[in-house]
Design a protein around this motif. Structure first.
Motif, PDB file in Angstrom:
ATOM      1  N   THR A 125       0.961  -1.186  -0.288  1.00  0.00           N
ATOM      2  CA  THR A 125       0.635   0.226  -0.215  1.00  0.00           C
ATOM      3  C   THR A 125       1.330   1.402   0.257  1.00  0.00           C
ATOM      4  N   ARG A 126       1.467   1.126   0.732  1.00  0.00           N
ATOM      5  CA  ARG A 126       2.802   2.251   1.064  1.00  0.00           C
ATOM      6  C   ARG A 126       3.572   2.846  -0.658  1.00  0.00           C
ATOM      7  N   GLY A 127       3.744   1.593  -1.229  1.00  0.00           N
ATOM      8  CA  GLY A 127       4.381   1.584  -2.210  1.00  0.00           C
ATOM      9  C   GLY A 127       3.269   2.010  -3.782  1.00  0.00           C
ATOM     10  N   ILE A 128       2.414   1.773  -4.012  1.00  0.00           N
ATOM     11  CA  ILE A 128       1.133   2.585  -4.113  1.00  0.00           C
ATOM     12  C   ILE A 128       0.958   3.517  -4.044  1.00  0.00           C
ATOM     13  N   GLN A 129       1.173   4.051  -3.235  1.00  0.00           N
ATOM     14  CA  GLN A 129       1.172   5.567  -2.368  1.00  0.00           C
ATOM     15  C   GLN A 129       1.823   6.626  -3.241  1.00  0.00           C
ATOM     16  N   ASN A 130       3.130   6.179  -2.726  1.00  0.00           N
ATOM     17  CA  ASN A 130       3.900   6.888  -3.478  1.00  0.00           C
ATOM     18  C   ASN A 130       4.849   7.160  -4.808  1.00  0.00           C
ATOM     19  N   SER A 131       3.704   6.123  -5.428  1.00  0.00           N
ATOM     20  CA  SER A 131       4.460   5.959  -6.550  1.00  0.00           C
ATOM     21  C   SER A 131       3.148   5.971  -8.054  1.00  0.00           C
ATOM     22  N   ARG A 132       3.607   6.673  -9.350  1.00  0.00           N
ATOM     23  CA  ARG A 132       2.410   6.585 -10.286  1.00  0.00           C
ATOM     24  C   ARG A 132       0.847   5.980  -9.906  1.00  0.00           C
ATOM     25  N   ILE A 133       1.428   5.168  -9.607  1.00  0.00           N
ATOM     26  CA  ILE A 133      -0.172   4.151  -9.446  1.00  0.00           C
ATOM     27  C   ILE A 133      -1.172   5.476  -8.385  1.00  0.00           C
ATOM     28  N   GLY A 134      -0.956   5.596  -6.961  1.00  0.00           N
ATOM     29  CA  GLY A 134      -1.380   5.879  -6.402  1.00  0.00           C
ATOM     30  C   GLY A 134      -1.411   7.489  -6.776  1.00  0.00           C
ATOM     31  N   ARG A 135      -0.605   8.195  -7.457  1.00  0.00           N
ATOM     32  CA  ARG A 135      -1.089   9.879  -7.982  1.00  0.00           C
ATOM     33  C   ARG A 135      -1.736   9.901  -9.418  1.00  0.00           C
ATOM     34  N   GLY A 136      -2.176   8.711 -10.033  1.00  0.00           N
ATOM     35  CA  GLY A 136      -3.190   7.636 -10.645  1.00  0.00           C
ATOM     36  C   GLY A 136      -4.338   8.441 -10.320  1.00  0.00           C
ATOM     37  N   LEU A 137      -4.808   7.085  -8.892  1.00  0.00           N
ATOM     38  CA  LEU A 137      -5.620   7.046  -7.885  1.00  0.00           C
ATOM     39  C   LEU A 137      -6.316   8.270  -7.144  1.00  0.00           C
ATOM     40  N   HIS A 138      -6.020   9.336  -7.100  1.00  0.00           N
ATOM     41  CA  HIS A 138      -5.814  10.002  -6.968  1.00  0.00           C
ATOM     42  C   HIS A 138      -6.627  10.917  -7.650  1.00  0.00           C
ATOM     43  N   ALA A 139      -5.978  11.553  -8.983  1.00  0.00           N
ATOM     44  CA  ALA A 139      -6.408  11.832  -9.525  1.00  0.00           C
ATOM     45  C   ALA A 139      -7.747  11.200 -10.154  1.00  0.00           C
ATOM     46  N   LEU A 140      -8.245   9.847 -10.103  1.00  0.00           N
ATOM     47  CA  LEU A 140      -9.366   9.599 -10.746  1.00  0.00           C
ATOM     48  C   LEU A 140     -10.172   9.495  -9.679  1.00  0.00           C
ATOM     49  N   ARG A 141      -9.624  10.160  -7.921  1.00  0.00           N
ATOM     50  CA  ARG A 141     -10.882   9.667  -7.283  1.00  0.00           C
ATOM     51  C   ARG A 141     -11.115  11.282  -6.926  1.00  0.00           C
ATOM     52  N   ASP A 142     -10.599  12.682  -6.871  1.00  0.00           N
ATOM     53  CA  ASP A 142     -10.498  13.494  -7.857  1.00  0.00           C
ATOM     54  C   ASP A 142     -11.968  14.283  -8.771  1.00  0.00           C
ATOM     55  N   ASP A 143     -11.714  13.304  -9.687  1.00  0.00           N
ATOM     56  CA  ASP A 143     -12.429  13.901 -10.949  1.00  0.00           C
ATOM     57  C   ASP A 143     -11.787  12.902 -12.057  1.00  0.00           C
ATOM     58  N   GLU A 144     -12.414  11.866 -12.181  1.00  0.00           N
ATOM     59  CA  GLU A 144     -12.467  10.549 -12.945  1.00  0.00           C
ATOM     60  C   GLU A 144     -12.398  10.969 -14.251  1.00  0.00           C
ATOM     61  N   LEU A 145     -13.187  11.930 -15.184  1.00  0.00           N
ATOM     62  CA  LEU A 145     -13.324  12.321 -16.174  1.00  0.00           C
ATOM     63  C   LEU A 145     -12.282  13.270 -16.555  1.00  0.00           C
ATOM     64  N   ALA A 146     -11.985  14.248 -15.828  1.00  0.00           N
ATOM     65  CA  ALA A 146     -10.233  14.672 -15.894  1.00  0.00           C
ATOM     66  C   ALA A 146      -9.052  14.389 -15.913  1.00  0.00           C
ATOM     67  N   ALA A 147      -9.214  13.244 -14.605  1.00  0.00           N
ATOM     68  CA  ALA A 147      -7.808  12.240 -15.381  1.00  0.00           C
ATOM     69  C   ALA A 147      -7.982  11.382 -16.776  1.00  0.00           C
ATOM     70  N   GLU A 148      -9.005  10.935 -16.409  1.00  0.00           N
ATOM     71  CA  GLU A 148      -9.170  10.184 -18.013  1.00  0.00           C
ATOM     72  C   GLU A 148      -8.487  11.445 -19.576  1.00  0.00           C
ATOM     73  N   CYS A 149      -9.172  12.457 -19.188  1.00  0.00           N
ATOM     74  CA  CYS A 149      -8.683  13.426 -20.331  1.00  0.00           C
ATOM     75  C   CYS A 149      -6.948  13.932 -20.158  1.00  0.00           C
ATOM     76  N   THR A 150      -6.740  13.670 -18.933  1.00  0.00           N
ATOM     77  CA  THR A 150      -5.336  14.368 -19.268  1.00  0.00           C
ATOM     78  C   THR A 150      -4.439  13.086 -19.192  1.00  0.00           C
ATOM     79  N   GLY A 151      -5.185  12.344 -19.652  1.00  0.00           N
ATOM     80  CA  GLY A 151      -3.901  11.001 -20.074  1.00  0.00           C
ATOM     81  C   GLY A 151      -4.093   9.811 -18.425  1.00  0.00           C
ATOM     82  N   VAL A 152      -4.821   9.854 -17.819  1.00  0.00           N
ATOM     83  CA  VAL A 152      -4.259   9.258 -16.696  1.00  0.00           C
ATOM     84  C   VAL A 152      -5.037   7.787 -17.621  1.00  0.00           C
ATOM     85  N   PRO A 153      -4.244   6.698 -17.051  1.00  0.00           N
ATOM     86  CA  PRO A 153      -5.302   5.019 -17.949  1.00  0.00           C
ATOM     87  C   PRO A 153      -5.695   4.731 -16.792  1.00  0.00           C
ATOM     88  N   THR A 154      -6.724   5.332 -16.215  1.00  0.00           N
ATOM     89  CA  THR A 154      -7.784   5.297 -15.281  1.00  0.00           C
ATOM     90  C   THR A 154      -8.621   3.967 -15.333  1.00  0.00           C
TER      91      THR A 154
END
Lengths: 291, 318
Positions: B174-203
């Motif tokens: 879990t710590r590994g995920i939190q500190n990696s691209r995966i964690g940041r990506g998840l965070h982005a899709l949590r805040d706004d899934e559509l916006a994350a998808e549009c900015t290239g996060v592989p939601t």
């Protein structure tokens, strides 16, 4: 083993069961369907009402249905308080209201469950009334009168609520707030007050439905867990907030459960409502008569 | 960052060494009985946070994963007499597959619909197990513990240490995920899934990954429970209390950082153990409900939020 007669009986009993499901779901159809409040504690309120009815019936020998009606004003107030708390703590603060709202209502459900256990114990409770325990016979089909009572009350509730929501001023306001809250505000009405009244009505209906719950079968404190599936299945399948849809969806669920019960036995019954729910969510998320 | 990692792994080693020392030194079995349950909840709560906290998909099907873990172990023991590591590893695989299934649900559902769908999944699996005679059906099944392996002198102590090991694995992942691209990506899709998808996060890929990892860990945490209780039945293995407890633990601790669910699980888990022994299991559920409501209403960011807020407040008053 399997025969047309058996299937016919299953369908008839299923329709009656479905009408009962409509009665217990209709409150949720307003609170979750129209108002978007994740009211997971709805079945817990239902069981709470059943125990209130049990108390009135046991102590003062009041008819269960009448007891349900007597509890309705109390539950109306309970609903208003519940919505007020929900609004002040979640809706007004905005972000992820739904997520924390579910957690909140689950907490409320657990508290109700335990309070009932502390007060009444874990044993099953039932009520007495002249129409409980008797049955009508049509040929070889036996219909318990308690099911017919549930059927009649469910029909009455559905018709009354549908009329209220389409004919009266307040009812129309409730439907308006579900469609466009901002629009209602611009018309000079207070959407929060409208929602509060709607939630009160939804909870008052639960009191009557709770009376049906204990009329149809004995209740126990953790009964609410089974009804989470049934009530949400009905409301989602109906298409959020559709009152006539609720009746149709509930009858579909009732018939499905009844047929599965006849063909495969009671142990598969709990999964039916949830399987239907998953199916509806996956295939047609807007429900049968979705808005 | 590097120094923090060293500190973390050092802490993990110290933790495991302390747990191992405890199993060797403490005679009384009770602390291990209680401790096992708390450690099990730490794994569940941390695993839950990957999907529920970082990605914002509230999973109410913790009991589904836990129960699937329990019954994978039961099936393996009954059919092949498989040893504990095989039980846990297989449970993790089955859990990850179930996680994939839940992940597919996220394609069309958000918010409360996703939550209800996960409850539905749990009940459907429970009903299937109830009708599965080979693993005991509704009546449940008794299990015989195999002889314990050295250096442990009792099976419960061994299970306790195994669960501690799972805690370290779960927290590290879990710590590994939190500190990696995966964690940041998840965070982005949590805040706004559509916006994350549009900015290239592989939601889609991230959500599936979160579900799979979270599911594997939860099922792995459930697998030893069969041997712990020497008994399993569908009603207790798939109890909704697991879902609500784990949700409460994560929310009480706070879901922004992996330490949140750890704190929440220890706090609530220890309280529950204490209450179950001293008063009754009903009061236990009551405390769960009250704490859940209190924290959700008064401290929406959990214990982490309370701790983080304080310095700011002091700064403001100056």
């Amino acid at each position: 083993m399997f025969s047309i007669d058996l299937l016919r009986d299953a369908v008839v009993l299923g329709v009656l069961l479905g009408c009962f499901y409509a009665a217990v779901s209709i409150g949720l159809s307003i609170s979750f369907g129209l108002l978007d409040v994740p009211q997971v504690a709805h079945p817990a309120f239902l069981v709470l009402a059943s125990y209130g009815v049990y108390l009135l019936n046991d102590r003062y020998d009041i008819d269960p249905l009448l007891a349900g009606l007597m509890l309705a004003p109390l539950f109306f107030a309970l609903g208003i308080i519940t919505y007020r708390i929900y609004y002040e703590t979640f809706e007004r603060r905005g972000s992820d209201a739904a997520v924390r709202g579910i957690a909140f209502f689950f907490g409320v459900a657990f508290i109700i469950e335990v309070l009932i256990i502390v007060q009444f114990g874990v044993d099953q409770r039932s009520v007495t009334a002249p129409y409980i325990g008797k049955a009508w016979r049509f040929g070889d089909l036996r219909i318990p009168i308690r099911q017919l009572v549930a059927f009649a009350v469910a029909m009455g509730l559905t018709v009354l609520l549908a009329a209220y929501l389409s004919k009266t001023f307040m009812g129309r306001a409730i439907r308006a707030v579900a469609q466009d809250e901002e629009g209602l505000r611009l018309m000079g009405a207070d959407p929060i007050r409208v929602k509060q009244v709607a939630f009160g009505i939804a909870t008052a209906v639960v009191a009557v439905a709770g009376a049906l719950l204990i009329v149809v079968a004995p209740v126990e404190p953790t009964l609410d867990r089974v009804y989470i599936g049934r009530t949400f299945c009905v409301v989602v399948m109906a298409g959020l907030g559709s009152i006539s849809g609720t009746l149709i969806a509930a009858i579909i669920l009732g018939v499905a459960e009844s047929i599965v019960l006849t063909l495969f036995g009671a142990s598969w019954a709990p999964a039916i409502s949830f399987a239907l729910l998953l199916g509806v969510l996956a295939v047609r998320p807007q429900g049968l008569l979705g808005r | 960052m590097q120094r923090r990692s060293i500190a973390f792994w050092l802490g993990a080693v110290v933790f495991l060494a302390a747990m191992l020392a405890m199993t060797q030194l403490v005679r009384n079995e009770y602390p291990f009985f209680a401790g096992y349950v708390i450690l099990q909840f730490v794994v569940l709560a941390v695993a839950w946070t990957i999907l529920g906290g970082y990605a914002g998909y509230v999973n109410f099907g913790t009991n589904a994963f836990f129960g699937v873990g329990v019954y994978t172990a039961v099936l393996l023991v009954k059919a092949f007499g498989a040893p504990l590591p095989v039980q846990i590893a297989t449970a993790a695989v089955v859990g990850s597959l179930l996680g994939l299934g839940v992940g597919l649900l996220t394609l069309r559902m958000r918010g409360i619909f996703f939550s209800i769908a996960t409850i539905a999944l749990a009940i459907i699996i429970e009903t299937s197990i109830t009708n599965f005679r080979f693993v005991g059906g509704a009546a449940g099944i008794q299990l015989q513990r195999p002889p314990v392996t050295a250096p442990f002198d009792s099976y419960v102590k061994m299970l306790f240490f195994v669960q501690a090991l799972l805690v370290v694995i779960a927290v590290a992942i879990t710590r590994g995920i939190q500190n990696s691209r995966i964690g940041r990506g998840l965070h982005a899709l949590r805040d706004d899934e559509l916006a994350a998808e549009c900015t290239g996060v592989p939601t889609l890929r991230l959500k599936l990954l979160a579900c799979v990892i979270s599911g594997a860990l939860m099922a792995a945490a459930g697998a030893p429970a069969a041997m712990y209780l020497q008994y399993a039945n569908p009603d207790s293995a798939f109890n909704l209390n697991y879902s609500v407890s784990v949700l409460a633990m994560a929310l009480i601790g706070g879901t922004a950082h992996w330490i949140g669910p750890v704190l929440g699980a220890i706090l609530l888990g220890a309280t529950q153990q204490l209450l179950a022994v001293t008063i009754s299991s009903e009061v236990n559920v009551l405390v769960l409900g009250v704490m859940l409501v209190l924290f959700v209403v008064a401290a929406p960011k959990g214990v982490i939020g309370l701790v983080q807020r304080q310095p700011k407040r002091r700064g403001g008053s100056k």
